[in-house]
Write an enzyme that holds these catalytic residues in place. Sequence first.
Site, short mmCIF file in Angstrom:
data_model
loop_
_atom_site.label_atom_id
_atom_site.label_comp_id
_atom_site.label_asym_id
_atom_site.label_seq_id
_atom_site.Cartn_x
_atom_site.Cartn_y
_atom_site.Cartn_z
N ASP A 18 25.64 -3.83 13.59
CA ASP A 18 25.93 -2.46 13.18
C ASP A 18 24.74 -1.80 12.50
O ASP A 18 24.34 -0.69 12.86
CB ASP A 18 27.13 -2.43 12.23
N ARG A 100 29.67 -2.97 -4.71
CA ARG A 100 29.16 -1.72 -4.15
C ARG A 100 28.33 -0.89 -5.14
O ARG A 100 27.30 -0.34 -4.76
CB ARG A 100 30.31 -0.87 -3.58
N ASP A 129 34.68 1.62 1.26
CA ASP A 129 33.26 1.43 0.92
C ASP A 129 32.45 2.71 1.03
O ASP A 129 31.51 2.93 0.26
CB ASP A 129 32.65 0.33 1.78
N SER A 183 36.63 -8.99 10.51
CA SER A 183 35.42 -8.57 9.81
C SER A 183 35.32 -9.30 8.48
O SER A 183 36.33 -9.48 7.78
CB SER A 183 35.47 -7.06 9.58
#
Length: 411
Positions: A18, A100, A129, A183
């Site tokens: 990605d 994050r 996110d 994922s």
Amino acid sequence: MRVKDVKKVVLAYSGGLDTSVILKWLQTTYQCEVVTFTADLGQGEELGPARDKALLLGIKPENIFIRDLREEFVRDFVFPMFRMNALYEGQYLLGTSIARPLIAQEQIRIAEEVGADAVAHGATGKGNDQVRFEIGYYALKPDVKVIAPWREWDLTSRTALIAFAEQHQIPIAKDKRGEAPFSVDANLLHSSSEGKILEEPWDAPDEMVWQRTIRPEDAPDTPTEITIEFERGDAVGINGERLSPAMLLTRLNALGKANGIGRLDLVENRFVGMKSRGCYETPGGTILYAAHRAIESITLDREAAHLKDSLMPRYAEIVYNGFWFSPERRMLQAMADESQRSVTGMVRLKLYKGNTIVTGRQSPNSLYSMKHVTFEDDQGAYDQFDAQGFIKLNALRLRLGAMAGRKGGAL
């Protein structure tokens, strides 16, 4: 945002399919200089290949940043959160959420270092996110330009990503050509698995989902006993050995893994509005949470502890939603940190087949008084007659209500 407005962008880059596609897409769509940033948060992956792939895709060596943030992650983000005993929706230890803001913070630092006018991330438009990254960016650099490719491009499937990669000669790992079964996001605190085979909440997760813990059924038949030492609310040692924050969490992770501790299958409420199902593994964090609650149980005043517990869900929601840098989180953090002044001592735990069992706690600041609580003769330490007035005063409003014919109170 006009394409010509972006001259240099810092991309949060993992080296996977990605973000490699995003890197090339930024170069071709925005015609800008790309700087890659890869954070080592203890995800357990070799980061060298990310550098190699960035070089292969034409990134200048001086524009490739790989930074070891493990100690900073645990010391400045995980430990402060654990001082609050934060659990989102009563169960989730916020392993992805807490990573994050650190990534966003370092990305902005690098943007300042290299004079970039934009930052980019690979989060999709459906998840939390994107919110966490971008709120962090804006809190730290209000005028920064943010590029979120998943909200802009027309590459809406895995097939489209692979076709784009082949067109631009981006190397694709063999295991990426097929549809990934789920994922994964990982760091030193936890591993999370979502999507694909996990989307049906009735279906039990396959054993291959669990990567950081053995099955509780396969854990040793003999318990593992450990002690954890705390100073002012933070764990500082295990079994008498002083350890740095990252090393301590690493050690707890190994102990948790070996005893099948820390699995969670959760349907949660995302900030963007939908429910999602995630399978989380937080072996060391689960042990640390139990130990911290135990040392607080003998060192915190009752009302202070209850007030802190009442505010914990709000704190957890703030972290989950991405507002780490907000004034309300800092206010609650100041309260939590103040509450930890006396949270020093030792906790003994037994780890056994998925369970974390507290078996002892001691502190030089303990509020536990054997003299007052004993069932034996307390030699006058506590006058039991005092309880009579205490009870009558607390029952007064109920008695008055009952006298008025309203049993159970005065509604």
